[in-house]
Write a protein that holds these residues in place. Sequence first.
Motif, short mmCIF file in Angstrom:
data_model
loop_
_atom_site.label_atom_id
_atom_site.label_comp_id
_atom_site.label_asym_id
_atom_site.label_seq_id
_atom_site.Cartn_x
_atom_site.Cartn_y
_atom_site.Cartn_z
N ASN A 154 0.84 -1.20 0.00
CA ASN A 154 0.00 0.00 0.00
C ASN A 154 0.88 1.25 0.00
O ASN A 154 1.31 1.73 1.05
CB ASN A 154 -0.91 -0.03 1.23
N VAL A 155 1.16 1.74 -1.20
CA VAL A 155 2.00 2.92 -1.36
C VAL A 155 1.17 4.03 -1.98
O VAL A 155 0.49 3.82 -2.98
CB VAL A 155 3.23 2.63 -2.25
N THR A 156 1.21 5.20 -1.38
CA THR A 156 0.47 6.35 -1.91
C THR A 156 1.44 7.50 -2.18
O THR A 156 2.46 7.65 -1.52
CB THR A 156 -0.61 6.82 -0.92
N LEU A 157 1.06 8.28 -3.18
CA LEU A 157 1.89 9.45 -3.51
C LEU A 157 1.71 10.54 -2.47
O LEU A 157 0.62 10.71 -1.90
CB LEU A 157 1.49 10.00 -4.89
N ARG A 158 2.79 11.28 -2.24
CA ARG A 158 2.70 12.42 -1.34
C ARG A 158 1.85 13.51 -2.00
O ARG A 158 1.98 13.78 -3.19
CB ARG A 158 4.09 12.99 -1.05
N GLU A 159 1.00 14.10 -1.20
CA GLU A 159 0.12 15.14 -1.74
C GLU A 159 0.88 16.45 -1.89
O GLU A 159 1.50 16.94 -0.95
CB GLU A 159 -1.08 15.34 -0.81
N ASN A 160 0.86 16.99 -3.11
CA ASN A 160 1.51 18.28 -3.36
C ASN A 160 0.51 19.40 -3.14
O ASN A 160 -0.53 19.46 -3.81
CB ASN A 160 2.04 18.36 -4.80
N ILE A 161 0.80 20.27 -2.20
CA ILE A 161 -0.10 21.38 -1.89
C ILE A 161 0.27 22.57 -2.77
O ILE A 161 1.40 23.07 -2.72
CB ILE A 161 0.00 21.77 -0.40
N TRP A 162 -0.66 23.00 -3.60
CA TRP A 162 -0.40 24.12 -4.50
C TRP A 162 -0.47 25.43 -3.74
O TRP A 162 -1.37 25.66 -2.92
CB TRP A 162 -1.41 24.11 -5.65
N VAL A 163 0.49 26.31 -4.02
CA VAL A 163 0.49 27.63 -3.39
C VAL A 163 0.53 28.69 -4.48
O VAL A 163 1.01 28.45 -5.60
CB VAL A 163 1.71 27.81 -2.45
N ASP A 164 0.03 29.86 -4.16
CA ASP A 164 0.01 30.98 -5.11
C ASP A 164 1.35 31.70 -5.07
O ASP A 164 1.61 32.49 -4.15
CB ASP A 164 -1.14 31.93 -4.75
N GLU A 165 2.21 31.43 -6.06
CA GLU A 165 3.55 32.02 -6.08
C GLU A 165 3.54 33.50 -6.43
O GLU A 165 4.56 34.18 -6.29
CB GLU A 165 4.44 31.26 -7.07
N GLU A 166 2.41 33.99 -6.92
CA GLU A 166 2.33 35.40 -7.27
C GLU A 166 2.54 36.31 -6.06
O GLU A 166 2.89 37.48 -6.20
CB GLU A 166 0.97 35.72 -7.92
N GLN A 167 2.31 35.76 -4.88
CA GLN A 167 2.49 36.54 -3.66
C GLN A 167 3.96 36.60 -3.21
O GLN A 167 4.31 37.34 -2.31
CB GLN A 167 1.64 35.93 -2.52
N VAL A 168 4.79 35.77 -3.85
CA VAL A 168 6.21 35.71 -3.48
C VAL A 168 6.98 36.77 -4.25
O VAL A 168 6.73 37.01 -5.43
CB VAL A 168 6.79 34.30 -3.79
N PHE A 169 7.97 37.40 -3.60
CA PHE A 169 8.80 38.40 -4.24
C PHE A 169 9.44 37.80 -5.50
O PHE A 169 10.01 36.70 -5.44
CB PHE A 169 9.88 38.89 -3.28
N PRO A 170 9.36 38.47 -6.66
CA PRO A 170 9.80 37.88 -7.94
C PRO A 170 11.22 37.32 -7.94
O PRO A 170 11.46 36.25 -8.51
CB PRO A 170 9.68 39.06 -8.92
N LEU A 171 12.17 38.00 -7.33
CA LEU A 171 13.56 37.53 -7.35
C LEU A 171 13.72 36.20 -6.61
O LEU A 171 14.64 35.43 -6.90
CB LEU A 171 14.50 38.57 -6.74
N TYR A 172 12.83 35.92 -5.67
CA TYR A 172 12.92 34.67 -4.90
C TYR A 172 12.38 33.48 -5.69
O TYR A 172 12.53 32.33 -5.26
CB TYR A 172 12.16 34.78 -3.59
N ARG A 173 11.75 33.76 -6.82
CA ARG A 173 11.16 32.69 -7.63
C ARG A 173 12.05 32.30 -8.80
O ARG A 173 11.73 31.38 -9.55
CB ARG A 173 9.79 33.14 -8.15
N LEU A 174 13.18 32.98 -8.97
CA LEU A 174 14.05 32.74 -10.10
C LEU A 174 14.60 31.31 -10.11
O LEU A 174 14.89 30.75 -9.06
CB LEU A 174 15.24 33.71 -10.10
N SER A 175 14.81 30.77 -11.30
CA SER A 175 15.50 29.49 -11.44
C SER A 175 16.93 29.66 -10.93
O SER A 175 17.55 30.72 -11.12
CB SER A 175 15.52 29.06 -12.91
N TYR A 176 17.46 28.63 -10.30
CA TYR A 176 18.81 28.73 -9.74
C TYR A 176 19.86 29.02 -10.81
O TYR A 176 20.95 29.51 -10.50
CB TYR A 176 19.15 27.45 -8.98
#
Length: 600
Positions: free
Chosen positions: A513-535
């Motif tokens: 009995n294996v279940t996938l971890r639930e991914n909780i979606w968050v609204d990234e628009e509220q995050v400061f843009p520079l913190y969302r940049l690809s590494y």
Amino acid sequence: MEAVAKKGMEDYRFGSVDYAVFLGMIVLSTSTGIYFGCIKKSKVKLEEAEPTLPTTTPERRKHDFGSEKMSEYLLGSRNLKVFPVAMSLIASYISGVTILGTTSEIYNYGTQYWFIAIAIVLQGIAVSYVYIPVFSALQVGSSYEYLEMRFHSVVRSIASFMFILDEILFLPFIVYVPAIALNQVSGINLHVIAVVIVVVCVFYTFVGGIKAVVHTDAWQVLVMFLSVLAVAILATVYANGLNVLFDDAAKGGRLIFNNTNPSPYVRHTVWSVLIGGFSYWTSFNAVNQTMVQRYMSLPSLKKARASMAIFTIGVAAFVSVCCYVGLLIYEMYKDCDPLSAGLITHDDQLLPLFVVQSVGHIYGMSGLFIAGIFGAALSSLSVVLNSTSLVILEDIVRGCFKMQPSERASTILVKSTVIVLGLVALSLVFVLEQLSGILSICTSMTAIAAGTTFGLFTLGMLVPWANTVGTAVGGIASALLAGWISFGTQFTIAAGELNSQKLPVSVDGCVGNVTLRENIWVDEEQVFPLYRLSYHWINPIGVATVIVVGALVSLVTKPTNMKTLDPDLISPVIHRFLPKECFSGRNLHAQAHKNLLNVS
């Protein structure tokens, strides 16, 4: 392969053949140190030096770190061979972290990252024709000497301290990540493995210097490459064929080569991998002391470029093989994600699990693979120990504090540094094991140091009017901006404010009995843009900030008089834009030599 994937790690442990292959790596490493540190050194002393003809070109400066003995220990008297140095260059960059990280990156995020091979080729061209000629013309012992020649001793000292801090923070990664892999496959205690890695590496680096490091790196890299290649070939044979492999990868959304999304927030796009990868690889390979030390151990610019060409081809091929293995891992676990099934606890354990479950039944394969990972750890660690000890002697003791230690004092200092750094690496492994948060902090610090330092060198070599004030302001601005973005991103991720960009996985084929971890979606628009940049964008932003800010500030604060500038301090690609007065001193020197030869 699916049936094999369902078996646990306990079904695959080291056998006698695996231990024999693994121990062979340790014996060869220590033997190389003894040979170059004791046996060959004695032979060289007994040989009579042959007289040499006087050079036809002026010797700019004789750099021997205070004695010929130290020059031999740290630079191999600038007379090493191209191929061993090229292999050592590969070892300088390819570590166990690279091998384990690249394969899991493909499994989790798809093949767009494979474009890094193109970035590697492009950086090879840039390093060979923009940066290496400058170091070769100046005959520096440490790359950071350039910053004093071009700007000021303070700039050199700051960059040197940044390098030392960067390498110290990198030490535990080199040891800890491969130790986890070894522990997972062999069952040997992680702390025992860490101690063995450090002790073996410190021993042959301490005894043999750069010659032992370079020649040990050469065959360690070969073992490393052969081990990953053998895994790739055998796993392909046991798979269902290349057509099925790529079809399944496409169905699972892993086959991505044309993501041209202009958004800087997407982890891997054509633009982020090519631009960010080029900037990051160039920042490391162009000016980092671990690389420059090897360029300078060769007798000529031509040979330095040849070693860089071999390095570029070798690394591009090696990374490509790792990317391909990432697809093989997905093919094996497409119906049962190991992380969700509890077979592993971290992505870096994907490759070791794959090896033991796909080809672990073949005698010696697990041992060969672990020997490759172990060799990667040894080679990367030895490079750091050797290069950092040189920087401490040349840039800190002799450069910053203006001390001139004797040959004996220099030898004691350098070899003591190797031992101390080994102990620090071992200590930080225990810290890293206990404090998971320190991993992201160390990653951020290394990213800041790499971008800022590379920007300082690029500003000096490509912007002739750059002055000390502009360089200092540009460096500070870059460190602050890159630090702000990097640490801000790490804190945002820790707070769970960013969505995971991992591609979907399945557990339909798992046993139990294996279940996938639930991914909780968050609204990234509220995050400061520079913190969302690809590494990928953090390094180019840091580099660009140094160059742009440094160039502009230099223009308004008495720019350097280009007519009096030494052209050797500027990259040859810029020479055509320099005033003729720059080269007047060089022409006079050449004419004097011509007259001297005519008189003779």
